[in-house]
Motif scaffolding. Structure first.
Motif, PDB file in Angstrom:
ATOM      1  N   ASN A   1       1.006  -1.302  -0.132  1.00 50.80           N
ATOM      2  CA  ASN A   1      -0.031  -0.113   0.015  1.00 50.80           C
ATOM      3  C   ASN A   1       0.751   1.225   0.004  1.00 50.80           C
ATOM      4  OD1 ASN A   1      -2.307  -1.637   0.347  1.00 50.80           O
ATOM      5  ND2 ASN A   1      -2.054  -1.741   2.552  1.00 50.80           N
ATOM      6  N   VAL A   2       0.515   2.325  -0.751  1.00 52.53           N
ATOM      7  CA  VAL A   2       1.245   3.418  -0.832  1.00 52.53           C
ATOM      8  C   VAL A   2       0.543   4.761  -0.477  1.00 52.53           C
ATOM      9  CG1 VAL A   2       2.846   4.827  -2.244  1.00 52.53           C
ATOM     10  CG2 VAL A   2       2.717   2.460  -2.710  1.00 52.53           C
ATOM     11  N   GLY A   3       1.295   5.478   0.457  1.00 46.51           N
ATOM     12  CA  GLY A   3       0.537   6.855   0.780  1.00 46.51           C
ATOM     13  C   GLY A   3       1.583   8.015   0.403  1.00 46.51           C
ATOM     14  N   TRP A   4       0.803   9.083   0.475  1.00 44.84           N
ATOM     15  CA  TRP A   4       1.673  10.299   0.120  1.00 44.84           C
ATOM     16  C   TRP A   4       1.305  11.253   1.356  1.00 44.84           C
ATOM     17  CZ3 TRP A   4       4.879  12.193  -3.316  1.00 44.84           C
ATOM     18  CH2 TRP A   4       4.789  11.351  -4.735  1.00 44.84           C
ATOM     19  N   PHE A   5       2.550  11.787   2.160  1.00 44.37           N
ATOM     20  CA  PHE A   5       2.345  12.604   3.170  1.00 44.37           C
ATOM     21  C   PHE A   5       3.066  13.931   2.751  1.00 44.37           C
ATOM     22  CE2 PHE A   5       1.164   9.611   6.536  1.00 44.37           C
ATOM     23  CZ  PHE A   5       1.342   8.155   6.009  1.00 44.37           C
ATOM     24  N   ARG A   6       2.943  14.975   3.761  1.00 38.64           N
ATOM     25  CA  ARG A   6       3.786  16.249   3.523  1.00 38.64           C
ATOM     26  C   ARG A   6       4.134  16.451   4.829  1.00 38.64           C
ATOM     27  NH1 ARG A   6      -1.263  20.337   1.768  1.00 38.64           N
ATOM     28  NH2 ARG A   6      -2.235  20.495   4.139  1.00 38.64           N
ATOM     29  N   ARG A   7       5.177  17.427   4.784  1.00 34.25           N
ATOM     30  CA  ARG A   7       5.577  17.926   6.048  1.00 34.25           C
ATOM     31  C   ARG A   7       6.119  19.437   5.898  1.00 34.25           C
ATOM     32  NH1 ARG A   7      10.357  14.770   9.455  1.00 34.25           N
ATOM     33  NH2 ARG A   7      10.308  16.052  11.480  1.00 34.25           N
ATOM     34  N   THR A   8       5.731  20.317   6.958  1.00 36.24           N
ATOM     35  CA  THR A   8       6.038  21.392   7.108  1.00 36.24           C
ATOM     36  C   THR A   8       6.950  21.825   8.252  1.00 36.24           C
ATOM     37  OG1 THR A   8       4.199  22.083   8.081  1.00 36.24           O
ATOM     38  CG2 THR A   8       4.089  22.477   6.039  1.00 36.24           C
ATOM     39  N   PRO A   9       7.855  22.873   8.266  1.00 39.47           N
ATOM     40  CA  PRO A   9       8.862  22.774   9.579  1.00 39.47           C
ATOM     41  C   PRO A   9       8.156  23.078  10.575  1.00 39.47           C
ATOM     42  CG  PRO A   9       9.379  24.471   7.566  1.00 39.47           C
ATOM     43  CD  PRO A   9       7.991  24.012   7.089  1.00 39.47           C
ATOM     44  N   GLY A  10       8.532  22.180  11.742  1.00 43.92           N
ATOM     45  CA  GLY A  10       8.079  22.147  12.867  1.00 43.92           C
ATOM     46  C   GLY A  10       6.883  21.096  13.091  1.00 43.92           C
TER      47      GLY A  10
ATOM     48  N   ALA B   1       4.576  22.446   1.039  1.00 44.77           N
ATOM     49  CA  ALA B   1       5.295  21.373   2.056  1.00 44.77           C
ATOM     50  C   ALA B   1       6.186  20.582   1.217  1.00 44.77           C
ATOM     51  CB  ALA B   1       4.230  20.744   2.588  1.00 44.77           C
ATOM     52  N   VAL B   2       6.893  19.853   1.885  1.00 51.30           N
ATOM     53  CA  VAL B   2       7.857  18.738   1.268  1.00 51.30           C
ATOM     54  C   VAL B   2       6.951  17.662   1.192  1.00 51.30           C
ATOM     55  CG1 VAL B   2       9.728  17.353   1.342  1.00 51.30           C
ATOM     56  CG2 VAL B   2       9.917  19.701   2.044  1.00 51.30           C
ATOM     57  N   TYR B   3       6.781  16.751   0.126  1.00 46.95           N
ATOM     58  CA  TYR B   3       5.666  15.845  -0.198  1.00 46.95           C
ATOM     59  C   TYR B   3       6.465  14.593  -0.048  1.00 46.95           C
ATOM     60  CZ  TYR B   3       1.684  18.824  -0.428  1.00 46.95           C
ATOM     61  OH  TYR B   3       0.680  19.877  -0.386  1.00 46.95           O
ATOM     62  N   TYR B   4       6.177  13.412   0.597  1.00 44.20           N
ATOM     63  CA  TYR B   4       6.824  12.266   0.603  1.00 44.20           C
ATOM     64  C   TYR B   4       6.001  11.176   0.231  1.00 44.20           C
ATOM     65  CZ  TYR B   4      10.017  14.837   3.679  1.00 44.20           C
ATOM     66  OH  TYR B   4      10.907  15.591   4.367  1.00 44.20           O
ATOM     67  N   CYS B   5       6.349  10.181  -0.519  1.00 45.85           N
ATOM     68  CA  CYS B   5       5.718   8.988  -0.757  1.00 45.85           C
ATOM     69  C   CYS B   5       6.439   7.883  -0.098  1.00 45.85           C
ATOM     70  CB  CYS B   5       5.651   8.449  -2.144  1.00 45.85           C
ATOM     71  SG  CYS B   5       7.356   8.272  -2.773  1.00 45.85           S
ATOM     72  N   ALA B   6       5.547   7.149   0.625  1.00 48.55           N
ATOM     73  CA  ALA B   6       5.856   6.007   1.608  1.00 48.55           C
ATOM     74  C   ALA B   6       4.932   4.657   1.203  1.00 48.55           C
ATOM     75  CB  ALA B   6       5.585   6.346   2.787  1.00 48.55           C
ATOM     76  N   ALA B   7       5.809   3.429   1.431  1.00 55.55           N
ATOM     77  CA  ALA B   7       5.222   2.127   1.337  1.00 55.55           C
ATOM     78  C   ALA B   7       5.001   1.610   2.543  1.00 55.55           C
ATOM     79  CB  ALA B   7       5.911   1.459   0.212  1.00 55.55           C
ATOM     80  N   THR B   8       3.891   0.569   2.514  1.00 57.09           N
ATOM     81  CA  THR B   8       3.864  -0.205   3.789  1.00 57.09           C
ATOM     82  C   THR B   8       2.978  -1.410   3.433  1.00 57.09           C
ATOM     83  OG1 THR B   8       2.801  -0.096   5.981  1.00 57.09           O
ATOM     84  CG2 THR B   8       1.407   0.818   4.295  1.00 57.09           C
TER      85      THR B   8
ATOM     86  N   ASP C   1       7.001   1.602   6.096  1.00 62.16           N
ATOM     87  CA  ASP C   1       8.413   1.121   6.497  1.00 62.16           C
ATOM     88  C   ASP C   1       9.422   1.874   5.434  1.00 62.16           C
ATOM     89  OD1 ASP C   1       6.456  -2.023   6.776  1.00 62.16           O
ATOM     90  OD2 ASP C   1       7.593  -0.856   8.381  1.00 62.16           O
ATOM     91  N   TYR C   2       8.953   2.313   4.320  1.00 63.27           N
ATOM     92  CA  TYR C   2       9.767   2.670   3.382  1.00 63.27           C
ATOM     93  C   TYR C   2       9.250   4.212   2.999  1.00 63.27           C
ATOM     94  CZ  TYR C   2      10.665  -2.205   3.179  1.00 63.27           C
ATOM     95  OH  TYR C   2      10.803  -3.862   3.514  1.00 63.27           O
ATOM     96  N   TRP C   3      10.325   5.112   2.697  1.00 67.92           N
ATOM     97  CA  TRP C   3      10.011   6.610   2.515  1.00 67.92           C
ATOM     98  C   TRP C   3      11.008   6.982   1.412  1.00 67.92           C
ATOM     99  CZ3 TRP C   3       6.372   9.471   4.870  1.00 67.92           C
ATOM    100  CH2 TRP C   3       5.963   9.045   6.183  1.00 67.92           C
ATOM    101  N   GLY C   4      10.517   7.690   0.450  1.00 73.67           N
ATOM    102  CA  GLY C   4      11.098   8.376  -0.434  1.00 73.67           C
ATOM    103  C   GLY C   4      11.949   9.704   0.071  1.00 73.67           C
ATOM    104  N   GLN C   5      12.691  10.267  -0.681  1.00 71.86           N
ATOM    105  CA  GLN C   5      13.642  11.476  -0.240  1.00 71.86           C
ATOM    106  C   GLN C   5      12.475  12.746  -0.067  1.00 71.86           C
ATOM    107  OE1 GLN C   5      13.115  10.798  -3.198  1.00 71.86           O
ATOM    108  NE2 GLN C   5      13.586  12.597  -4.503  1.00 71.86           N
ATOM    109  N   GLY C   6      11.475  12.973  -0.584  1.00 70.60           N
ATOM    110  CA  GLY C   6      10.544  14.091  -0.665  1.00 70.60           C
ATOM    111  C   GLY C   6      10.757  15.165  -2.023  1.00 70.60           C
ATOM    112  N   THR C   7       9.832  15.803  -2.201  1.00 68.48           N
ATOM    113  CA  THR C   7       9.862  16.882  -3.245  1.00 68.48           C
ATOM    114  C   THR C   7       9.177  18.071  -2.748  1.00 68.48           C
ATOM    115  OG1 THR C   7       9.374  17.154  -5.483  1.00 68.48           O
ATOM    116  CG2 THR C   7       7.783  15.785  -4.442  1.00 68.48           C
ATOM    117  N   GLN C   8       9.761  19.095  -3.011  1.00 67.95           N
ATOM    118  CA  GLN C   8       9.259  20.373  -2.536  1.00 67.95           C
ATOM    119  C   GLN C   8       7.948  21.056  -3.271  1.00 67.95           C
ATOM    120  OE1 GLN C   8      10.230  22.394   0.364  1.00 67.95           O
ATOM    121  NE2 GLN C   8       8.198  23.500  -0.131  1.00 67.95           N
TER     122      GLN C   8
END
Length: 122
Positions: A32-41, A91-98, A110-117
């Motif tokens: 299964n694959v998800g997209w997440f995003r992250r902002t500072p803090g 944000a920085v967007y990441y894909c991840a697999a589980t 368990d697995y994450w990409g490096q992120g794309t701004q």
């Protein structure tokens, strides 16, 4: 499993971007694959997820109606089409697999990409 996210960039509000997530493994279709995003803090924020067979998708409330997640297992890739972008989507967007069925928590992946701004200007 190695994941590489791409497709980020700078757009004006209302614009669109299509993010891609390429996987190194031929067994990508078993995750299964998800997209997440992250902002500072802030911790990773769930955006969208798609199951192995690509017949079930989930979206965060802010993504409903604007973002579309899809996958092509033959190409070992997952995509996130983002339309009607807003400055708060920056944000920085990441894909991840589980292998887990718990799609909304980053701790299950368990697995994450490096992120794309992604930067959206008003």
């Amino acid at each position: 499993v190695q994941l590489q996210a791409s497709g980020g960039g700078s757009v004006q509000a209302g614009g669109s971007l299509r993010l891609s997530c390429a996987a190194s493994t031929r067994t990508f279709g078993s995750y299964n694959v998800g997209w997440f995003r992250r902002t500072p803090g802030k911790e990773h924020e769930f955006v969208a997820a798609i199951n192995r067979a690509a017949d079930t998708t989930h979206y965060a409330e802010f993504a409903e109606g604007r973002f579309t997640i899809s996958r092509d297992n033959a190409k070992n890739a997952v995509y996130l089409q983002m339309n009607s972008l807003k400055p708060e989507d920056t944000a920085v967007y990441y894909c991840a697999a589980t292998e887990s069925r718990v799609y909304y928590s980053g701790y299950e992946y368990d697995y994450w990409g490096q992120g794309t701004q992604v930067t959206v200007s008003s």
